[in-house]
Scaffold this motif. Structure first.
Motif, mmCIF file in Angstrom:
data_model
loop_
_atom_site.group_PDB
_atom_site.id
_atom_site.type_symbol
_atom_site.label_atom_id
_atom_site.label_comp_id
_atom_site.label_asym_id
_atom_site.label_seq_id
_atom_site.Cartn_x
_atom_site.Cartn_y
_atom_site.Cartn_z
ATOM 1 N N GLU A 61 0.827 -1.204 0.000
ATOM 2 C CA GLU A 61 0.000 0.000 0.000
ATOM 3 C C GLU A 61 0.866 1.261 0.000
ATOM 4 O OE1 GLU A 61 -3.265 0.069 -0.349
ATOM 5 O OE2 GLU A 61 -3.310 -2.109 -0.435
ATOM 6 N N THR A 62 1.918 1.275 0.830
ATOM 7 C CA THR A 62 2.776 2.468 0.853
ATOM 8 C C THR A 62 3.562 2.599 -0.443
ATOM 9 O OG1 THR A 62 4.531 1.218 1.956
ATOM 10 C CG2 THR A 62 2.998 2.434 3.351
ATOM 11 N N LEU A 63 3.993 1.475 -1.005
ATOM 12 C CA LEU A 63 4.710 1.534 -2.283
ATOM 13 C C LEU A 63 3.799 2.001 -3.406
ATOM 14 C CD1 LEU A 63 6.932 -1.677 -2.257
ATOM 15 C CD2 LEU A 63 7.688 0.690 -2.225
ATOM 16 N N LEU A 64 2.556 1.571 -3.362
ATOM 17 C CA LEU A 64 1.607 2.004 -4.387
ATOM 18 C C LEU A 64 1.413 3.513 -4.345
ATOM 19 C CD1 LEU A 64 -1.125 -0.775 -4.163
ATOM 20 C CD2 LEU A 64 0.541 -0.444 -5.979
ATOM 21 N N GLU A 65 1.322 4.054 -3.156
ATOM 22 C CA GLU A 65 1.127 5.493 -3.017
ATOM 23 C C GLU A 65 2.379 6.267 -3.418
ATOM 24 O OE1 GLU A 65 -0.051 6.025 1.007
ATOM 25 O OE2 GLU A 65 -1.993 5.049 0.729
ATOM 26 N N GLU A 66 3.553 5.748 -3.035
ATOM 27 C CA GLU A 66 4.799 6.460 -3.326
ATOM 28 C C GLU A 66 5.159 6.432 -4.810
ATOM 29 O OE1 GLU A 66 7.793 4.710 -0.919
ATOM 30 O OE2 GLU A 66 6.970 5.485 0.946
ATOM 31 N N LEU A 74 4.950 -3.626 -9.618
ATOM 32 C CA LEU A 74 5.904 -3.725 -8.510
ATOM 33 C C LEU A 74 6.441 -5.146 -8.369
ATOM 34 C CD1 LEU A 74 4.168 -1.540 -5.779
ATOM 35 C CD2 LEU A 74 6.250 -1.016 -7.041
ATOM 36 N N ALA A 75 5.583 -6.136 -8.575
ATOM 37 C CA ALA A 75 6.021 -7.527 -8.500
ATOM 38 C C ALA A 75 7.014 -7.849 -9.616
ATOM 39 C CB ALA A 75 4.818 -8.458 -8.571
ATOM 40 N N LYS A 76 6.797 -7.310 -10.811
ATOM 41 C CA LYS A 76 7.736 -7.532 -11.910
ATOM 42 C C LYS A 76 9.089 -6.890 -11.613
ATOM 43 C CE LYS A 76 4.299 -7.991 -15.527
ATOM 44 N NZ LYS A 76 3.699 -7.391 -16.728
ATOM 45 N N ILE A 77 9.077 -5.720 -11.022
ATOM 46 C CA ILE A 77 10.322 -5.051 -10.657
ATOM 47 C C ILE A 77 11.080 -5.878 -9.619
ATOM 48 C CG2 ILE A 77 11.278 -3.026 -9.487
ATOM 49 C CD1 ILE A 77 8.992 -1.413 -10.814
ATOM 50 N N GLU A 78 10.385 -6.369 -8.612
ATOM 51 C CA GLU A 78 11.019 -7.204 -7.590
ATOM 52 C C GLU A 78 11.575 -8.490 -8.185
ATOM 53 O OE1 GLU A 78 11.804 -7.046 -4.276
ATOM 54 O OE2 GLU A 78 11.370 -4.920 -4.553
ATOM 55 N N GLY A 79 10.815 -9.118 -9.082
ATOM 56 C CA GLY A 79 11.282 -10.329 -9.728
ATOM 57 C C GLY A 79 12.535 -10.101 -10.538
ATOM 58 N N TYR A 80 12.601 -8.994 -11.239
ATOM 59 C CA TYR A 80 13.786 -8.682 -12.021
ATOM 60 C C TYR A 80 14.988 -8.397 -11.131
ATOM 61 C CZ TYR A 80 16.753 -6.736 -15.612
ATOM 62 O OH TYR A 80 17.801 -6.491 -16.445
#
Length: 85
Positions: A61-66, A74-80
């Motif tokens: 939730e905080t990452l979505l807002e930021e 965000l999940a694709k970024i983390e996976g990469y």
């Protein structure tokens, strides 16, 4: 006998030479292709893990807002990031 072989070689040398170069180039690229395939699988599975983690945690939730990104991005970024090495 050598005359027949020479005539055959004279008529087919370009095809055989190009074919040999293509085969050798394929052997050269094979490890790179395998590495890319494994990296794609790693990213795919890491994305699934990150997606479930972001859905369960409040960190999402905080990452979505930021960032203004959705959970899938965000999940694709983390996976990469997990599979970059």
């Amino acid at each position: 006998m050598s005359n027949k072989f020479y005539e055959w070689w004279k008529n087919h040398r370009k095809v055989l030479t190009y074919g040999a170069f293509i085969i050798l180039f394929g052997f050269y690229l094979s490890p790179l292709i395998k590495k890319a395939k494994y990296k794609n699988l790693c990213i795919k599975y890491s994305t699934k893990v990150a997606l479930t983690k972001l859905n369960k945690d409040d960190i999402g939730e905080t990452l979505l807002e930021e960032t203004g990104l959705n959970i899938d991005e965000l999940a694709k970024i983390e996976g990469y990031k997990n599979c970059i090495n």
